[in-house]
Enzyme design. Structure first.
Site, mmCIF file in Angstrom:
data_model
loop_
_atom_site.group_PDB
_atom_site.id
_atom_site.type_symbol
_atom_site.label_atom_id
_atom_site.label_comp_id
_atom_site.label_asym_id
_atom_site.label_seq_id
_atom_site.Cartn_x
_atom_site.Cartn_y
_atom_site.Cartn_z
ATOM 1 N N ILE A 92 0.846 -1.196 0.000
ATOM 2 C CA ILE A 92 0.000 0.000 0.000
ATOM 3 C C ILE A 92 0.883 1.248 0.000
ATOM 4 O O ILE A 92 1.863 1.326 0.738
ATOM 5 C CB ILE A 92 -0.930 0.015 1.228
ATOM 6 C CG1 ILE A 92 -1.910 -1.159 1.160
ATOM 7 C CG2 ILE A 92 -1.709 1.334 1.294
ATOM 8 C CD1 ILE A 92 -2.830 -1.274 2.364
ATOM 9 N N HIS A 95 -0.550 8.445 -2.745
ATOM 10 C CA HIS A 95 -0.249 9.443 -3.773
ATOM 11 C C HIS A 95 -1.077 10.682 -3.482
ATOM 12 O O HIS A 95 -2.226 10.578 -3.023
ATOM 13 C CB HIS A 95 -0.596 8.929 -5.172
ATOM 14 C CG HIS A 95 0.221 7.760 -5.611
ATOM 15 N ND1 HIS A 95 1.597 7.771 -5.606
ATOM 16 C CD2 HIS A 95 -0.142 6.539 -6.086
ATOM 17 C CE1 HIS A 95 2.043 6.605 -6.048
ATOM 18 N NE2 HIS A 95 1.010 5.841 -6.341
ATOM 19 N N ILE A 164 8.617 2.775 -5.638
ATOM 20 C CA ILE A 164 8.648 2.142 -6.959
ATOM 21 C C ILE A 164 7.602 1.041 -6.994
ATOM 22 O O ILE A 164 7.488 0.246 -6.057
ATOM 23 C CB ILE A 164 10.033 1.533 -7.253
ATOM 24 C CG1 ILE A 164 11.100 2.630 -7.318
ATOM 25 C CG2 ILE A 164 10.015 0.737 -8.557
ATOM 26 C CD1 ILE A 164 12.509 2.090 -7.447
ATOM 27 N N GLY A 176 5.282 2.927 -12.198
ATOM 28 C CA GLY A 176 6.597 3.550 -12.213
ATOM 29 C C GLY A 176 7.093 3.987 -10.857
ATOM 30 O O GLY A 176 7.223 3.170 -9.943
ATOM 31 N N ILE A 177 7.348 5.299 -10.700
ATOM 32 C CA ILE A 177 7.978 5.810 -9.484
ATOM 33 C C ILE A 177 7.187 6.995 -8.929
ATOM 34 O O ILE A 177 6.379 7.596 -9.638
ATOM 35 C CB ILE A 177 9.437 6.244 -9.733
ATOM 36 C CG1 ILE A 177 9.485 7.512 -10.606
ATOM 37 C CG2 ILE A 177 10.243 5.117 -10.370
ATOM 38 C CD1 ILE A 177 10.860 8.149 -10.700
ATOM 39 N N CYS A 194 4.185 0.772 2.224
ATOM 40 C CA CYS A 194 4.889 -0.335 1.576
ATOM 41 C C CYS A 194 5.177 -1.483 2.539
ATOM 42 O O CYS A 194 6.130 -2.247 2.356
ATOM 43 C CB CYS A 194 6.170 0.151 0.911
ATOM 44 S SG CYS A 194 5.869 1.405 -0.349
#
EC number: 2.3.1.181
Length: 234
Positions: A92, A95, A164, A176-177, A194
């Site tokens: 998880i 953004h 990433i 992507g990143i 993460c």
């Protein structure tokens, strides 16, 4: 311990001289996550079919969380923003505004059909970008992404500055990143980012590190560093 991703030869990630340059696209307004995923799916299919050039797409999202293929439901502590399941690798992540997301659609069949080498290339791209701001980003064997040491927080403390997550279809990459430029870092407190729950490991951003950089500054550095690793853009 030496991170084995550091020993991967990245030279063959770029295309031969004379190959078409990668299209470099920037969206000025926030892009809804479902819209971005749909656009990536279409573009990746077109690249695989030889009908469109490779693309790097820079954007920001409105506040949201995404769950990768290894996500654990318990890692969502406070569902304050929408959650989107996604086919990328990883767990998880958050953004939102102030975070530069770069969606990377490259034909790895033509470059190098090697997932580990590709991820190492993305890491190197981020590390080279951070060098433009005199920030030392580092890989970690047991933690994907790019990290910075935080001795100011105590012995052994490190913060994640970039995430990433990738997916491949017919050897064309997408997702992507994401580099933290100036996001609201409190938004990360609603998840276990993460899947890393060790209290020594947190999240930071360029501005949190005391650097008065803009998104435009980061975009310039990203493009220069991308060309070092993956080749020319247009």
């Amino acid at each position: 311990m030496i991170n084995d991703r550091e020993t991967i030869d990245l030279e063959r990630l770029s295309l031969p001289h004379g190959a078409p340059a990668v299209v470099w696209q920037i969206s000025d307004s926030p892009v809804a996550y479902p819209e971005a995923v749909a656009a990536m799916e279409v573009r990746a299919a077109a690249i695989a079919a030889g009908e469109a050039p490779e693309l790097v797409w820079l954007l920001e999202h409105p506040p949201l969380y995404t769950s990768g293929t290894s996500a654990k439901p318990a890692d969502l502590l406070d569902p304050r923003f929408p959650m989107y399941p996604t086919g990328r690798g990883g767990q998880i992540t958050y953004h939102g505004p102030g975070q530069r997301v770069a969606y990377v659609m490259l034909d790895l069949k033509r470059r190098r059909p090697d997932v580990r080498a590709y991820v190492a290339g993305l890491e190197q791209w981020i590390i080279a970008t951070l060098e433009h701001f005199n920030v030392k980003g580092e890989r970690r064997e047991d933690r994907v992404g790019v990290w910075v040491k935080r001795p100011d927080k105590g012995p052994g403390h490190e913060d994640k500055i970039a995430a990433i997550g990738v997916r491949l279809k017919r050897w064309v990459s997408f997702h992507g990143i994401a580099i933290n430029v100036e996001p609201d870092l409190t938004h990360f407190s609603a998840i276990v980012p993460c899947g890393v729950s060790d209290p020594r490991y947190g999240v930071t951003s360029l501005v949190d590190l005391g650097l008065p950089v803009t998104m435009q500054d980061v975009d310039v550095a990203l493009r220069a560093a991308f060309e070092q690793v993956f080749g020319p853009t247009r």
